[in-house]
Scaffold this active site. Structure first.
Site, PDB file in Angstrom:
ATOM      1  N   GLY B  19      10.548  -8.206   7.883  1.00 44.32           N
ATOM      2  CA  GLY B  19      10.365  -8.746   6.537  1.00 44.32           C
ATOM      3  C   GLY B  19      11.194  -7.967   5.546  1.00 44.32           C
ATOM      4  N   GLY B  21      11.862  -7.240   1.116  1.00 51.45           N
ATOM      5  CA  GLY B  21      11.458  -7.447  -0.269  1.00 51.45           C
ATOM      6  C   GLY B  21      12.377  -6.717  -1.218  1.00 51.45           C
ATOM      7  N   THR B  22      11.949  -6.596  -2.457  1.00 49.88           N
ATOM      8  CA  THR B  22      12.793  -5.957  -3.464  1.00 49.88           C
ATOM      9  C   THR B  22      13.039  -4.495  -3.137  1.00 49.88           C
ATOM     10  OG1 THR B  22      11.205  -7.111  -4.832  1.00 49.88           O
ATOM     11  CG2 THR B  22      13.095  -6.139  -5.947  1.00 49.88           C
ATOM     12  N   LYS B  25      12.561  -2.949   3.329  1.00 55.05           N
ATOM     13  CA  LYS B  25      12.765  -3.781   4.505  1.00 55.05           C
ATOM     14  C   LYS B  25      11.822  -3.263   5.576  1.00 55.05           C
ATOM     15  CE  LYS B  25      17.581  -5.137   4.092  1.00 55.05           C
ATOM     16  NZ  LYS B  25      18.949  -4.979   4.587  1.00 55.05           N
ATOM     17  N   VAL B  26      11.247  -4.168   6.334  1.00 58.38           N
ATOM     18  CA  VAL B  26      10.331  -3.733   7.396  1.00 58.38           C
ATOM     19  C   VAL B  26      10.927  -4.100   8.756  1.00 58.38           C
ATOM     20  CG1 VAL B  26       7.986  -3.827   8.308  1.00 58.38           C
ATOM     21  CG2 VAL B  26       8.374  -4.119   5.858  1.00 58.38           C
ATOM     22  N   LYS B  41       8.728   0.693   7.466  1.00 55.94           N
ATOM     23  CA  LYS B  41       9.103   0.151   6.175  1.00 55.94           C
ATOM     24  C   LYS B  41      10.133   1.089   5.571  1.00 55.94           C
ATOM     25  CE  LYS B  41       6.373  -1.966   2.812  1.00 55.94           C
ATOM     26  NZ  LYS B  41       5.158  -2.091   2.041  1.00 55.94           N
ATOM     27  N   ASP B 134      -4.057  -4.780  -4.934  1.00 55.15           N
ATOM     28  CA  ASP B 134      -3.133  -5.907  -4.750  1.00 55.15           C
ATOM     29  C   ASP B 134      -3.504  -6.682  -3.492  1.00 55.15           C
ATOM     30  OD1 ASP B 134      -0.972  -7.479  -5.490  1.00 55.15           O
ATOM     31  OD2 ASP B 134       0.365  -6.423  -4.118  1.00 55.15           O
ATOM     32  N   LYS B 136      -4.017  -9.654  -1.394  1.00 53.94           N
ATOM     33  CA  LYS B 136      -3.508 -11.017  -1.433  1.00 53.94           C
ATOM     34  C   LYS B 136      -3.101 -11.422  -0.029  1.00 53.94           C
ATOM     35  CE  LYS B 136       1.003  -9.269  -2.756  1.00 53.94           C
ATOM     36  NZ  LYS B 136       1.996  -9.133  -3.820  1.00 53.94           N
ATOM     37  N   ASN B 139      -0.986  -9.500   2.494  1.00 56.96           N
ATOM     38  CA  ASN B 139      -1.459  -8.207   2.960  1.00 56.96           C
ATOM     39  C   ASN B 139      -2.567  -8.300   4.007  1.00 56.96           C
ATOM     40  OD1 ASN B 139       0.303  -6.811   1.330  1.00 56.96           O
ATOM     41  ND2 ASN B 139      -1.087  -6.849  -0.413  1.00 56.96           N
ATOM     42  N   ASP B 152      -0.778  -2.259   3.431  1.00 57.18           N
ATOM     43  CA  ASP B 152      -0.360  -1.768   2.115  1.00 57.18           C
ATOM     44  C   ASP B 152      -1.505  -1.194   1.298  1.00 57.18           C
ATOM     45  OD1 ASP B 152       2.227  -2.217   2.570  1.00 57.18           O
ATOM     46  OD2 ASP B 152       2.437  -3.966   1.290  1.00 57.18           O
ATOM     47  N   THR B 174       2.698 -15.361  -9.789  1.00 56.52           N
ATOM     48  CA  THR B 174       1.514 -15.792 -10.540  1.00 56.52           C
ATOM     49  C   THR B 174       0.304 -14.990 -10.064  1.00 56.52           C
ATOM     50  OG1 THR B 174       1.139 -17.549  -8.979  1.00 56.52           O
ATOM     51  CG2 THR B 174       2.260 -18.118 -11.057  1.00 56.52           C
TER      52      THR B 174
END
Lengths: 214, 467
Positions: B19, B21-22, B25-26, B41, B134, B136, B139, B152, B174
């Site tokens: 995966g 992200g900003t 990297k994983v 990660k 966080d 969601k 995770n 996480d 959102t």
């Protein structure tokens, strides 16, 4: 960040060795060596701010008391102090702790314990040494046993361990005895070393290790 | 060394990208020595430094070290170069829970099971002072046995939106899972905010869609702020009651973790938490019967079945108990001691009857009794299952014994509390002294404060108390 850490980077204390070198000679990764350096800096500046671990600093860390003397702590300190100059330098710290790593060779652990108990460094654990150590432990634990009882305990152990009956335990006899009683070297493994990078994470910012050295 | 081999620190062989992200990297990776799969990660230090999160990350790493739970992804170690930080974590095979939900709502019993595991994980972390902040869908992962793993935890500094592929995910940042007080940017209680997010997750599992949804972001904020949502008609009355209490926009009146766990909907079909053996990185499997016999009798096959009440210590056993030999002090781990030992000047029979008396009083079951070893089990379900305690008696001489106590399973904090408040006081009249303890126990840390000058940059590394 304190000035101490950032300015000391280039002028490391006596006995400092490059993490990449220490890593190649021990079970530790470069990052683990750097995490150990965070710990080392703390221990080695706790009383005398010279970046070297003195006996009092070692005792302070182990017993929360810089004046507490202990035969076994003395022995460990002496064995860590490879150069025999009265202080534990960083390189010595890492190399010696390497023996306590969960992945270190069992052989090394057994040998280290033998040297620890060979108080007078004759290459043998003598009966007198064993008795001295038992007395030290009993004293430390506030246990008072009659001399007869102590003799009985020491005799019993010696008759089990001293296979050739020459009144002293040599390296081979020690190995055989440990393999029969593996719990004897439980102390030679420090599980804490496995998550040392999580315990002292400051190195992640300070490290100078290049990607290519990973 | 070189990129081609893809070996990190001579320990991990890097595999495929899992995966991205900003910040991170994983990758999948394998420990070269043990063959174990891990997820690594990799974080770009430059980016982290820019947003000023480096201190937070350091703090979070130290905290994550205290978290070991069957439903929380474990952080094994961190590594770093000049430009990157590497988090080596437990690899979880089964993908995200929400891939399941995206195919449609779950059956109530399945949803409940995941919710129970989620709450068990979150409650455990809260008991260690760690909030997720966080929670969601991204995770929540599933392992190969279909068990939930929250990832996480404690790394909220690195929180980000990874996916933008579907209603259930936090689309374009959102705040669908975020509590109203977090949106309002008031100083908030992270634990209460986590409870809210658990409520949204439960809703989604049962409904297959979000409780607060609106194409207009401002409108969505408004709905969250008022706790304005509707139940689909298939939601049973008891789960409606529970959800209404969780999705209470006022954090002060919102239901607590303890009350959620007491609710009848939650308790139904509750499984015992999975017992993990590796919690404290024990070196030997403590529960393997016969290990004890192998150690003390030198006979790996026959368990101790001699008539003696306990085993003798040889002279080397005795000296190996010296506190001068215990280097854990170097790591400031006195609070995390795995074993506690005391000496007693009472005969074995008195010690044994004392232990039995304590078991009766604290309602501990004696599961096994063998050659001085007592395997005890608590009667209450703890955070990580019932407590397992090993008490073992060794003979130094017929009139002096050494007793060792250690946790074999269950929650460490619960164990420490039981030991400190119940067991140790009850043992008082048979204890000669506790090993490695000063006559007047000094407060850990206080002595050091007096004797060492403070030096910035190091004090922050001191692990936080687990209390």
């Amino acid at each position: 960040m304190g000035c101490y850490c950032s300015t000391s980077k280039k002028t490391e204390a006596q006995g400092y060795e490059e993490p990449t070198i220490l890593s190649s000679e021990t079970p530790f990764t470069v990052s683990e060596v750097e995490a150990l350096h965070e710990l080392y800096k703390k221990l080695s500046n706790s009383i005398v701010e010279d970046g070297l671990i003195h006996k009092e600093e070692f005792q302070l860390a182990l017993f929360r008391n810089k004046n507490k003397k202990n035969l076994f702590a003395d022995r460990i300190f002496d064995l860590f102090d490879l150069k025999r100059n009265g202080v534990i330098e960083f390189g010595e710290f890492v190399r010696s702790l390497g023996v306590f790593h969960p992945n270190a060779a069992l052989e090394d652990k057994i040998t280290f314990a033998f040297r620890l108990y060979d108080l007078r460094q004759t290459g043998f654990i003598e009966r007198e040494e064993l008795k001295e150590m038992v007395l030290a432990l009993l004293h430390e634990s506030d246990l008072e046993l009659s001399d007869d009882m102590i003799e009985t305990i020491v005799d019993k152990t010696f008759s089990d361990a001293d296979i050739n009956g020459d009144g002293r335990i040599d390296q081979d006899e020690w190995k055989a005895f440990v393999s029969k009683h593996p719990s004897l070297i439980k102390n030679m493994t420090l599980p804490y070393l496995k998550d040392i990078t999580l315990a002292f994470p400051s190195f992640v910012i300070r490290t100078d290790i290049e990607e290519s050295e990973m | 060394m070189e990129q081609k081999g893809g070996v990190l620190m001579q320990r991990y062989e890097l595999g495929r990208l899992l995966g991205q992200g900003t910040f991170a990297k994983v990758y999948h990776a394998r420990n070269i020595i043990t063959g174990m799969s891990v997820a690594i990660k990799i974080i770009d230090k430059e980016k982290i430094l820019k947003v000023g999160m480096i201190d937070q990350i350091k703090r979070e790493i130290s905290v994550m070290r205290l978290i070991r739970h069957p439903h929380v992804v474990e952080l094994y170690e961190v590594m770093a170069s000049k430009t990157k930080i590497y988090f080596v974590m437990e690899y979880v095979k089964g993908g995200e829970l929400f891939n399941k939900v995206s195919k449609g709502k779950l059956k109530q019993d399945d949803a409940r099971r995941y919710f129970q595991q989620l709450i068990s994980a979150v409650d455990y972390c809260h008991s260690r002072g760690v909030c997720h902040r966080d929670l969601k869908p991204e995770n929540l992962l599933l392992d190969e046995n279909g068990n939930l793993k929250v990832t996480d935890f404690g790394l909220s500094a690195l929180a980000e939106t990874k996916h933008q592929d579907g209603l259930l995910h936090t689309t374009c940042g959102t705040p669908a899972y975020v509590a109203p007080e977090v949106i309002n940017r008031r100083g908030y209680d992270g634990a209460k905010a986590d409870i809210w997010s658990c409520g949204v997750i439960l809703y989604v599992l049962l409904a297959g869609f979000l409780p607060f949804r609106d194409s207009n972001l401002m409108e969505m904020y408004r709905k969250i702020g008022r706790g304005e949502f509707k139940f689909p008609n298939w939601f049973a009355p008891d789960v409606r009651r529970l959800l209404s209490k969780i999705l209470d926009p006022n954090p002060k009146t919102r239901i607590s973790m303890a009350k959620i766990m007491e609710s009848s909907w939650f308790k139904k079909g509750l499984e015992k938490p999975t017992i993990t053996q590796n919690e404290d990185e024990e070196l030997a499997p403590l529960d393997a019967d016969g290990v004890f016999g192998a150690c003390e009798n030198g006979d790996p096959i026959e368990p101790a079945k001699n008539s003696k009440p306990c085993n003798n210590l040889n002279a080397f056993d005795i000296i190996s108990y010296s506190s001068g030999f215990d280097l854990s002090g170097l790591f400031e781990e006195t609070d995390r001691k795995k074993e506690e030992r005391f000496t007693s000047d009472k005969p074995a029979s008195i010690i044994i009857s004392k232990l039995e008396e304590i078991c009766r009083r604290l309602r501990l079951k004696v599961k096994k009794k063998d050659g001085g070893l007592f395997k005890l089990e608590g009667s209450k379900e703890g955070r990580k299952g019932p407590l397992g305690i090993d008490a073992e008696i060794f003979e130094i001489t017929p009139v002096f014994h050494l007793v060792e106590l250690k946790k074999s399973s269950g929650d460490t904090l619960e164990y420490q509390k039981l030991l400190k408040q119940e067991v140790r006081p009850a043992l008082k009249d048979i204890v000669w002294n506790w090993q490695g303890e000063q006559p007047q126990p000094l407060q850990h840390g206080v002595v050091q404060k007096e004797e060492q000058p403070s030096y910035p940059g190091i004090s922050e590394v001191v692990p936080q108390s687990t209390a």
